[in-house]
Design an enzyme around this catalytic site. Structure first.
Site, PDB file in Angstrom:
ATOM      1  CB  SER A 204      -0.950  -0.039   1.194  1.00 26.65           C
ATOM      2  OG  SER A 204      -1.945   0.948   1.099  1.00 26.65           O
TER       3      SER A 204
ATOM      4  CD  GLU B 267     -11.553   0.395 -10.966  1.00 27.56           C
ATOM      5  OE1 GLU B 267     -11.653   0.946 -12.094  1.00 27.56           O
ATOM      6  OE2 GLU B 267     -12.387   0.586 -10.046  1.00 27.56           O
TER       7      GLU B 267
ATOM      8  CG  HIS C  61      -5.554  -2.409   0.390  1.00 28.93           C
ATOM      9  ND1 HIS C  61      -4.749  -2.217  -0.710  1.00 28.93           N
ATOM     10  CD2 HIS C  61      -5.054  -1.603   1.376  1.00 28.93           C
ATOM     11  CE1 HIS C  61      -3.812  -1.323  -0.430  1.00 28.93           C
ATOM     12  NE2 HIS C  61      -3.970  -0.948   0.831  1.00 28.93           N
TER      13      HIS C  61
END
Length: 266
Positions: A102, A222, A246
């Site tokens: 992340s 995406e 995630h």
């Protein structure tokens, strides 16, 4: 300290105290950079598996865990990237791989661009791809801030379950214990930077082999983002963990390692 760690330590690098946990101690070096509200210890269960093959250093990013924090620090992406470069230099690690999750993946990209000869390869785990004019990051800031404020007062694992309903009791206990160390202004700055600092222009500047791991149920990356990333860095490897959100290794531990494969030592 996680029971599987060799030790925890501090190093003064890039002008701050950087705390880290070391696992394994043999094989090629890997620096693991956690996400926006994940102190190093919360990645212990991943580091223990990695330590079967690698010399793993898990960082407390500034403003989190036991590393330097407070109102006088810069919590922007460039500062955090400079910390990683300084950390590797201070410990004289020979071209370690970077594995970032992340926010940590964004840090890894920026660090690798700043010091292309310092790192051997990048494993980028579901990085936020928001930025000026781009789709917003799917998580909302209050999710982070509200849980941090509760942790500052004292919260147990059951209270944390409302924020992380799919996590195990052990994972919830660790988050409840350590979340209070996440300095709110540092978190706010990083979250805002997801939307202010576009990481895509960094991709053509990368010199290292890189992997992008996408959470199939995360909503962060995406297909259009994958296509753009590959157009900017054609050598980019893209893997997917279909049944994970995630927080990939929390949702599908085995799937995470299957997707990672031998990339870090290839």
């Amino acid at each position: 300290m996680s029971g599987g760690a060799l030790y925890g330590a501090n190093v003064f690098a890039n002008g701050i105290r950087q705390h880290y946990l070391r696992y394994g101690g043999f094989g090629s070096a890997v620096i693991l950079i956690p996400g926006i509200t994940s102190p190093a210890i919360t990645w212990g269960f991943v580091a223990e598996r990695l330590a079967e093959r690698y010399d793993v250093y898990v960082l407390d990013v500034r403003g989190r865990g036991l590393s330097s924090t407070g109102p006088d620090l810069d919590y922007g992406l460039n500062a955090m990237a400079a910390d990683v470069v300084g950390f590797a230099t201070s410990l004289e690690l020979p071209a370690p791989a970077l594995l970032g999750h992340s926010m940590g993946a964004r840090i890894a990209i920026r660090a690798a661009v700043a010091a292309p000869d310092a790192f051997s390869r990048l494993a980028l785990i579901d990085p936020p791809v928001s930025g000026p004019g781009r789709r917003v990051y799917p998580s909302k800031l209050p999710w982070y801030v509200d849980s941090i404020r509760l942790a500052l007062k004292g919260i147990d694992a059951e209270g944390m379950r409302a924020f992380c309903p799919t996590w195990t009791d052990e994972q919830l206990k660790l988050r409840a214990e350590w979340l209070h160390t996440c300095y709110e202004p540092a978190i706010v700055t990083a979250f805002e930077d997801f939307h202010k600092d576009d990481i895509f222009p960094d991709l053509p500047k990368l010199k290292q082999p890189a992997m992008l791991m996408v959470a199939g149920r995360g909503g962060v990356i995406e297909t259009v983002d994958e296509d753009e990333a590959r157009s900017l860095y054609p050598a980019l490897e893209i893997t997917r963990v279909p049944n994970a959100g995630h927080m990939i290794p929390w949702d599908d531990f085995d799937g995470f390692f299957a997707a990672l494969g031998d990339f870090l030592s290839r």
